[in-house]
Design an enzyme around this catalytic site. Structure first.
Site, PDB file in Angstrom:
ATOM      1  N   HIS A 169       1.530  36.211 -12.441  1.00 54.32           N
ATOM      2  CA  HIS A 169       2.749  36.251 -13.249  1.00 54.32           C
ATOM      3  C   HIS A 169       3.294  37.667 -13.478  1.00 54.32           C
ATOM      4  O   HIS A 169       4.483  37.823 -13.729  1.00 54.32           O
ATOM      5  CB  HIS A 169       2.518  35.575 -14.603  1.00 54.32           C
ATOM      6  CG  HIS A 169       2.537  34.077 -14.516  1.00 54.32           C
ATOM      7  ND1 HIS A 169       1.649  33.361 -13.729  1.00 54.32           N
ATOM      8  CD2 HIS A 169       3.337  33.138 -15.091  1.00 54.32           C
ATOM      9  CE1 HIS A 169       1.898  32.079 -13.845  1.00 54.32           C
ATOM     10  NE2 HIS A 169       2.913  31.916 -14.658  1.00 54.32           N
TER      11      HIS A 169
ATOM     12  N   ARG B  50      -7.199  33.860 -22.292  1.00 57.32           N
ATOM     13  CA  ARG B  50      -5.907  33.235 -21.948  1.00 57.32           C
ATOM     14  C   ARG B  50      -5.103  34.079 -20.959  1.00 57.32           C
ATOM     15  O   ARG B  50      -4.243  33.574 -20.250  1.00 57.32           O
ATOM     16  CB  ARG B  50      -5.099  32.967 -23.224  1.00 57.32           C
ATOM     17  CG  ARG B  50      -3.810  32.207 -22.956  1.00 57.32           C
ATOM     18  CD  ARG B  50      -3.115  31.695 -24.194  1.00 57.32           C
ATOM     19  NE  ARG B  50      -1.912  30.966 -23.822  1.00 57.32           N
ATOM     20  CZ  ARG B  50      -1.209  30.209 -24.640  1.00 57.32           C
ATOM     21  NH1 ARG B  50      -1.579  30.062 -25.882  1.00 57.32           N
ATOM     22  NH2 ARG B  50      -0.127  29.587 -24.221  1.00 57.32           N
TER      23      ARG B  50
ATOM     24  N   LYS C 105      -6.249  24.008 -18.819  1.00 56.94           N
ATOM     25  CA  LYS C 105      -5.362  24.849 -19.645  1.00 56.94           C
ATOM     26  C   LYS C 105      -5.678  24.644 -21.128  1.00 56.94           C
ATOM     27  O   LYS C 105      -5.729  25.609 -21.901  1.00 56.94           O
ATOM     28  CB  LYS C 105      -3.884  24.548 -19.362  1.00 56.94           C
ATOM     29  CG  LYS C 105      -2.993  25.313 -20.328  1.00 56.94           C
ATOM     30  CD  LYS C 105      -1.753  25.914 -19.796  1.00 56.94           C
ATOM     31  CE  LYS C 105      -1.110  26.828 -20.851  1.00 56.94           C
ATOM     32  NZ  LYS C 105       0.284  27.103 -20.630  1.00 56.94           N
TER      33      LYS C 105
ATOM     34  N   HIS D  32      10.710  29.932 -10.885  1.00 58.36           N
ATOM     35  CA  HIS D  32       9.491  30.432 -11.521  1.00 58.36           C
ATOM     36  C   HIS D  32       8.282  30.167 -10.608  1.00 58.36           C
ATOM     37  O   HIS D  32       7.466  31.059 -10.362  1.00 58.36           O
ATOM     38  CB  HIS D  32       9.304  29.739 -12.877  1.00 58.36           C
ATOM     39  CG  HIS D  32       8.094  30.192 -13.620  1.00 58.36           C
ATOM     40  ND1 HIS D  32       8.003  31.431 -14.196  1.00 58.36           N
ATOM     41  CD2 HIS D  32       6.911  29.574 -13.850  1.00 58.36           C
ATOM     42  CE1 HIS D  32       6.824  31.564 -14.771  1.00 58.36           C
ATOM     43  NE2 HIS D  32       6.136  30.446 -14.575  1.00 58.36           N
TER      44      HIS D  32
ATOM     45  N   LYS E 147       3.373  28.326 -26.253  1.00 58.19           N
ATOM     46  CA  LYS E 147       4.250  29.479 -26.030  1.00 58.19           C
ATOM     47  C   LYS E 147       5.679  28.980 -25.887  1.00 58.19           C
ATOM     48  O   LYS E 147       5.935  28.043 -25.132  1.00 58.19           O
ATOM     49  CB  LYS E 147       3.866  30.205 -24.744  1.00 58.19           C
ATOM     50  CG  LYS E 147       2.750  31.192 -24.905  1.00 58.19           C
ATOM     51  CD  LYS E 147       2.692  32.033 -23.638  1.00 58.19           C
ATOM     52  CE  LYS E 147       1.538  32.983 -23.632  1.00 58.19           C
ATOM     53  NZ  LYS E 147       1.462  33.738 -22.380  1.00 58.19           N
TER      54      LYS E 147
ATOM     55  N   GLU F   5      -3.759  34.786 -26.964  1.00 64.57           N
ATOM     56  CA  GLU F   5      -3.842  35.575 -25.736  1.00 64.57           C
ATOM     57  C   GLU F   5      -4.447  36.956 -25.972  1.00 64.57           C
ATOM     58  O   GLU F   5      -3.924  37.982 -25.509  1.00 64.57           O
ATOM     59  CB  GLU F   5      -2.460  35.706 -25.083  1.00 64.57           C
ATOM     60  CG  GLU F   5      -2.564  36.075 -23.621  1.00 64.57           C
ATOM     61  CD  GLU F   5      -1.237  35.997 -22.896  1.00 64.57           C
ATOM     62  OE1 GLU F   5      -0.682  34.884 -22.833  1.00 64.57           O
ATOM     63  OE2 GLU F   5      -0.783  37.023 -22.395  1.00 64.57           O
TER      64      GLU F   5
ATOM     65  N   ASN G  92      -2.160  34.258 -16.633  1.00 64.83           N
ATOM     66  CA  ASN G  92      -1.072  35.084 -16.094  1.00 64.83           C
ATOM     67  C   ASN G  92      -1.306  35.465 -14.641  1.00 64.83           C
ATOM     68  O   ASN G  92      -0.568  36.285 -14.097  1.00 64.83           O
ATOM     69  CB  ASN G  92      -0.899  36.346 -16.944  1.00 64.83           C
ATOM     70  CG  ASN G  92      -0.528  36.005 -18.373  1.00 64.83           C
ATOM     71  OD1 ASN G  92       0.177  35.023 -18.608  1.00 64.83           O
ATOM     72  ND2 ASN G  92      -1.027  36.777 -19.322  1.00 64.83           N
TER      73      ASN G  92
ATOM     74  N   ARG H  50      12.040  28.150 -40.557  1.00 62.28           N
ATOM     75  CA  ARG H  50      10.713  28.784 -40.373  1.00 62.28           C
ATOM     76  C   ARG H  50       9.689  27.854 -39.755  1.00 62.28           C
ATOM     77  O   ARG H  50       8.482  27.990 -39.969  1.00 62.28           O
ATOM     78  CB  ARG H  50      10.188  29.345 -41.693  1.00 62.28           C
ATOM     79  CG  ARG H  50      11.085  30.409 -42.263  1.00 62.28           C
ATOM     80  CD  ARG H  50      10.376  31.259 -43.267  1.00 62.28           C
ATOM     81  NE  ARG H  50      11.257  32.331 -43.700  1.00 62.28           N
ATOM     82  CZ  ARG H  50      12.230  32.197 -44.585  1.00 62.28           C
ATOM     83  NH1 ARG H  50      12.436  31.037 -45.149  1.00 62.28           N
ATOM     84  NH2 ARG H  50      12.982  33.216 -44.905  1.00 62.28           N
TER      85      ARG H  50
ATOM     86  N   GLU I  44       1.781  26.298 -10.368  1.00 63.28           N
ATOM     87  CA  GLU I  44       0.983  26.429 -11.605  1.00 63.28           C
ATOM     88  C   GLU I  44      -0.313  25.620 -11.490  1.00 63.28           C
ATOM     89  O   GLU I  44      -1.339  26.014 -12.039  1.00 63.28           O
ATOM     90  CB  GLU I  44       1.792  25.992 -12.831  1.00 63.28           C
ATOM     91  CG  GLU I  44       3.071  26.793 -13.090  1.00 63.28           C
ATOM     92  CD  GLU I  44       2.849  28.223 -13.597  1.00 63.28           C
ATOM     93  OE1 GLU I  44       1.715  28.735 -13.558  1.00 63.28           O
ATOM     94  OE2 GLU I  44       3.864  28.840 -14.023  1.00 63.28           O
TER      95      GLU I  44
ATOM     96  N   HIS J  11       6.952  37.512 -12.591  1.00 62.67           N
ATOM     97  CA  HIS J  11       8.064  37.669 -13.540  1.00 62.67           C
ATOM     98  C   HIS J  11       9.009  38.783 -13.099  1.00 62.67           C
ATOM     99  O   HIS J  11      10.229  38.667 -13.241  1.00 62.67           O
ATOM    100  CB  HIS J  11       7.530  37.959 -14.945  1.00 62.67           C
ATOM    101  CG  HIS J  11       7.096  36.714 -15.675  1.00 62.67           C
ATOM    102  ND1 HIS J  11       6.328  36.747 -16.805  1.00 62.67           N
ATOM    103  CD2 HIS J  11       7.325  35.411 -15.426  1.00 62.67           C
ATOM    104  CE1 HIS J  11       6.108  35.509 -17.228  1.00 62.67           C
ATOM    105  NE2 HIS J  11       6.691  34.681 -16.392  1.00 62.67           N
TER     106      HIS J  11
END
Ligand code: NAD
Length: 360
Positions: free
Chosen positions: A263, A256, A242, A282, A144, A252, A260, A122, A186, A267
């Site tokens: 993205h 935030r 960032k 990517h 993330k 997010e 994206n 956990r 990025e 993606h």
């Protein structure tokens, strides 16, 4: 590149996270790993290219023998099967609830190892040593984690910030040109979102960027790259931007989402190109996605045409693609529907720039 370290303190989801950038950053590892000694999961290319430095980093933390797993970097490592193999390995080393996992590698290794660390017992301590430009300016910051599954990019993941991100630009001396380009995608994104100075400086130095990155073999490292341009300042600026954004909106829920930019389409193209057998990286997919949204925003009159032109010039100078043969409409809609940022309340979210330094 100047020698002094940059330190950024963040509070992410109520937990402290520190970003250290500098040539000796990794030697601070010992400060972040409480007893028992950490285990290491290292990108294979890095293990091969930087063995002495890795030994020194590990010895500086604990002089005993180190439990080390070497994995191949690249998108292929972000799979549920690999995640299971990592859990197996953590079990075989009896990593306890208060244990620490140190990941050394690019965004792919950090994503899958971060996921494993967040779920093992956990959640155990996680420390990230990013070794690609993309990981230093983006993937290592903000917590993330993800793996690819069911034909989609990053549909499953967690939020589990590294307690420390130790970024040593020296690793970048061996980085293949293609990975530099991906990192620039990025960095340009971050500059568009929040870095007027960064954007202008990158654009001003685009001829040198083109000389280093646009021409030359994808697989080769870039000779004399670190001394040629102000990477330390650029990486520091991008990381600070960032860190500021994720510090304000860890989960997010709002600002935030700006990260994206490019993205949503990126993606979809990345997943489609992978299934199609001609994979886009990517960074390449994000570059195309950014060029498209900048063009759309400029056509709608909500983003200056001159800025859209500058974004495209900058991406091209970095050797990144700005156009692509789109998949057919139905495939694209299906892929866009699979984007994990689709919210049931608002449908698909597109992030559009308003001006350099300001987002919708
Ligand atoms: P990567 O991890 O695949 O690394 C690129 C290649 O460089 C790999 O072959 C790797 O083995 C090699 N490599 C790594 N360090 C090296 C070094 N110092 N010298 C020589 N070779 C080296 O790619 P990446 O661009 O770092 O990361 C892309 C991934 O990051 C994507 O999966 C993306 O989804 C993810 N990402 C995550 C976040 C996040 O917030 N978690 C943000 C952006 C991107």
């Amino acid at each position: 590149m100047k020698d002094e370290s940059l330190n950024i303190e963040m509070k992410l989801g109520g937990r402290s996270s520190r970003y250290v950038l500098g040539p000796l950053a990794c030697l601070e590892l010992g400060h972040f790993v409480p007893h028992p000694p950490p285990v290491y999961i290292i990108d294979g290319a890095v293990a091969e290219l930087h063995p002495k430095w890795l030994e020194q980093i590990q010895a500086g933390c604990d002089p005993r023998e180190h439990a080390t797993l070497v994995l191949p970097g690249g998108e292929g490592v972000k799979t549920p099967e690999r995640l299971l193999a990592i859990w197996d390995w953590l079990a075989s080393h009896n990593v306890p609830r208060d244990g620490s996992v140190v990941a050394v590698g690019g965004g792919t290794i950090l994503d899958v190892v971060g996921f494993a660390a967040s779920t093992w017992r956990r959640g155990v301590h996680f420390i990230a040593i990013p070794t690609t430009l993309l990981a230093m300016v983006d993937a290592a910051i903000g917590g993330k984690t993800a793996v690819n599954a069911v034909g989609l990019k990053n549909p499953v993941g967690t939020f589990h910030p590294a307690e420390a991100v130790l970024a040593d630009p020296g690793f970048l001396t061996t980085l293949p040109r293609a990975a530099w380009r991906d990192g620039m995608a990025e960095m340009v994104k971050t500059a568009i979102i929040g870095g007027v100075w960064l954007f202008e400086d990158l654009h001003r130095q685009r001829a040198d960027l083109a000389r280093l990155l646009a021409i030359g073999d994808d697989e080769d490292p870039v000779p004399h790259v670190l001394g040629a341009l102000p990477w330390r300042e650029w990486i520091g600026q991008a990381a600070s931007i960032k860190a500021r954004i994720v510090g304000r909106d860890f989960r997010e829920g709002g600002i935030r989402r700006a990260l994206n930019l490019g993205h949503t389409l990126g993606h979809a193209l990345e997943a489609h190109s992978l299934a199609d057998g001609s994979p886009l990286s990517h960074g390449q997919a994000v570059a195309i996605g950014m060029a498209v949204v900048c063009r759309i925003a400029a056509e709608r009159g909500t983003f200056p045409v001159a800025s859209a032109v500058q974004v495209i010039e900058l991406l091209e100078s970095c050797g990144l693609p700005v156009t692509w043969n789109a998949p057919d409409r139905d495939t694209l809609i299906t892929l866009l529907g699979g984007d994990k940022k689709v919210s049931s309340a608002d449908g698909l979210r597109w992030v559009l720039p308003r001006s350099v330094g300001q987002m919708d």
